[in-house]
Design a protein around this motif. Structure first.
Motif, PDB file in Angstrom:
ATOM      1  N   GLU A  59      59.239  64.406  21.030  1.00  0.00           N
ATOM      2  CA  GLU A  59      58.183  65.394  21.222  1.00  0.00           C
ATOM      3  C   GLU A  59      57.825  65.394  22.706  1.00  0.00           C
ATOM      4  O   GLU A  59      57.665  64.331  23.312  1.00  0.00           O
ATOM      5  CB  GLU A  59      56.948  65.037  20.379  1.00  0.00           C
ATOM      6  CG  GLU A  59      55.793  66.004  20.601  1.00  0.00           C
ATOM      7  CD  GLU A  59      54.628  65.789  19.634  1.00  0.00           C
ATOM      8  OE1 GLU A  59      54.641  64.807  18.865  1.00  0.00           O
ATOM      9  OE2 GLU A  59      53.707  66.643  19.667  1.00  0.00           O
ATOM     10  N   ASN A 118      54.687  71.532  21.775  1.00  0.00           N
ATOM     11  CA  ASN A 118      53.404  71.929  21.183  1.00  0.00           C
ATOM     12  C   ASN A 118      52.986  73.279  21.749  1.00  0.00           C
ATOM     13  O   ASN A 118      53.015  73.486  22.955  1.00  0.00           O
ATOM     14  CB  ASN A 118      52.337  70.895  21.517  1.00  0.00           C
ATOM     15  CG  ASN A 118      52.596  69.583  20.815  1.00  0.00           C
ATOM     16  OD1 ASN A 118      52.366  69.450  19.616  1.00  0.00           O
ATOM     17  ND2 ASN A 118      53.125  68.608  21.547  1.00  0.00           N
ATOM     18  N   GLU A 150      55.797  73.157  17.464  1.00  0.00           N
ATOM     19  CA  GLU A 150      54.736  72.577  16.628  1.00  0.00           C
ATOM     20  C   GLU A 150      53.433  73.353  16.818  1.00  0.00           C
ATOM     21  O   GLU A 150      52.997  73.565  17.947  1.00  0.00           O
ATOM     22  CB  GLU A 150      54.467  71.118  17.034  1.00  0.00           C
ATOM     23  CG  GLU A 150      55.628  70.190  16.771  1.00  0.00           C
ATOM     24  CD  GLU A 150      55.280  68.714  17.032  1.00  0.00           C
ATOM     25  OE1 GLU A 150      54.123  68.406  17.384  1.00  0.00           O
ATOM     26  OE2 GLU A 150      56.178  67.879  16.868  1.00  0.00           O
ATOM     27  N   ASP A 180      51.878  70.787  12.675  1.00  0.00           N
ATOM     28  CA  ASP A 180      51.353  69.549  13.228  1.00  0.00           C
ATOM     29  C   ASP A 180      50.049  69.190  12.517  1.00  0.00           C
ATOM     30  O   ASP A 180      49.354  70.072  12.005  1.00  0.00           O
ATOM     31  CB  ASP A 180      51.065  69.805  14.720  1.00  0.00           C
ATOM     32  CG  ASP A 180      51.172  68.540  15.563  1.00  0.00           C
ATOM     33  OD1 ASP A 180      51.172  67.441  15.004  1.00  0.00           O
ATOM     34  OD2 ASP A 180      51.243  68.683  16.795  1.00  0.00           O
ATOM     35  N   LYS A 201      54.280  67.601   9.860  1.00  0.00           N
ATOM     36  CA  LYS A 201      53.954  66.287  10.407  1.00  0.00           C
ATOM     37  C   LYS A 201      52.656  65.805   9.786  1.00  0.00           C
ATOM     38  O   LYS A 201      51.598  66.400   9.996  1.00  0.00           O
ATOM     39  CB  LYS A 201      53.809  66.373  11.926  1.00  0.00           C
ATOM     40  CG  LYS A 201      55.120  66.745  12.604  1.00  0.00           C
ATOM     41  CD  LYS A 201      54.971  66.798  14.103  1.00  0.00           C
ATOM     42  CE  LYS A 201      54.956  65.406  14.692  1.00  0.00           C
ATOM     43  NZ  LYS A 201      55.001  65.469  16.176  1.00  0.00           N
TER      44      LYS A 201
END
Ligand code: C2E
Ligand code: MG
Ligand code: MG
Ligand code: MG
Length: 282
Positions: A59, A118, A150, A180, A201
């Motif tokens: 990530e 993200n 995400e 997420d 997640k």
């Protein structure tokens, strides 16, 4: 007298509000400058495959190294960026940095099958910005096949139909999609009915309670079972102990991330981390 006391209190309140607003404005100016001068950097947190116990993804997490204040957390400056239309500039910086560093390191594809980015709610809910980001990602051909985006659960809630369309467009272009902090909203389960996501997640608050709270274990168990039946990949975040890792393995979770496995780190350390992993396996 009471009236005067009240007035003083209000004035005091006003003053501290003005001060706060000024500090905020100062920070926005500095953030704009940091973006313009490429003062933002990225770190990488490994994602471990729980079957092979090897790194299989990462990530990308943004960092702002401030000249006097040190490292400022994205939890602080991303909300500020959202309020001032700076998120798409930040995303581009992050993509460009990751493409450059990961391409050079030669770890894309093997062992890294996914590179997670993200994207904030403000950007996700702006169709033009999402199109621009998708195009920008595809300009980086070495990186683009591995990109996974995400979004936090709450970001997709404002307009379900629009979210479905945006996600479908991303997926049509080859970008995979992850939710997420899954489980923190009140519609987690209903969401999976409508959104064709590739990954979820599990929020670290559930993982933190895993060892001592049977109910958290039951919830995670149910999330994993359901995700699997929808063919959705499950990642646990915030794994901090060997015991948590063991339980997640037993529950059949696909992947895990957390301080126990690897903290967010600069590219040089990531390369070393992956090499060590490989030596341990050989
Ligand atoms: P997130 O995407 O849920 O990322 C996980 C956060 O938890 C990261 O914080 C990570 O450093 C931290 N973390 C990882 N493992 C552990 C653990 O075992 N224990 C604990 N206590 N924490 C752990 P970070 O890097 O400060 O990022 C915070 C949030 O800021 C992220 O949450 C994400 O929502 C946002 N963010 C980070 N990078 C970006 C970016 O490039 N763009 C946007 N829009 N948002 C970003
Ligand atoms: Mg994330
Ligand atoms: Mg998270
Ligand atoms: Mg988060």
């Amino acid at each position: 007298n009471v009236a005067k006391q009240k007035k003083d209190a209000i004035q005091f309140h006003d003053k501290s509000m003005t001060e706060k607003a000024m500090l905020r404005r100062q920070m926005v100016l500095e953030l704009r400058k940091a973006i313009a001068d490429s003062q933002l950097t990225v770190v990488y947190q490994p994602k471990y495959d729980l079957h092979s116990l090897a790194v299989s993804g990462i990530e990308v997490l943004v960092r702002w190294k401030h000249a006097t204040k040190g490292f400022i957390s994205p939890d602080v400056f991303i909300p500020l960026a959202e309020d001032h239309g700076l998120t798409s500039a930040i995303s581009k910086l992050v993509v460009a940095k990751a493409a450059e560093e990961l391409g050079q390191a030669g770890i894309l594809g093997q062992p890294l099958q996914h590179v997670s980015l993200n994207v904030s709610a403000a950007e996700f809910n702006n169709a033009d910005e999402m199109t621009a980001l998708t195009n920008f990602i595809h300009q980086h051909q070495q990186l683009s096949p591995f990109i996974r985006i995400e979004i936090t659960e709450t970001a997709t809630l404002t307009d379900m139909r629009k979210s479905m369309e945006i996600i479908a467009n991303l997926q049509a272009s080859g970008i995979t999609f992850s939710i997420d902090d899954f489980g923190t909203g009140y519609t987690s389960l209903a969401m999976l009915k409508d959104l064709t996501v590739d990954e979820i997640k599990i929020d670290r608050s559930f993982v933190a309670e895993l060892e001592h709270d049977a109910r958290s274990r039951t919830i995670i168990n149910a999330i994993i079972a359901m995700a699997k039946s929808f063919d959705i990949h499950v990642v646990a975040e915030g794994v901090e102990t060997a015991n948590q890792l063991n339980i997640l393995q037993q529950l059949g979770c696909h992947q895990a991330q957390g301080y126990y496995l690897g903290r967010p780190m600069p590219i040089s350390e990531l390369v070393e981390h992956i090499a060590q992993d490989k030596r341990a396996a050989d």
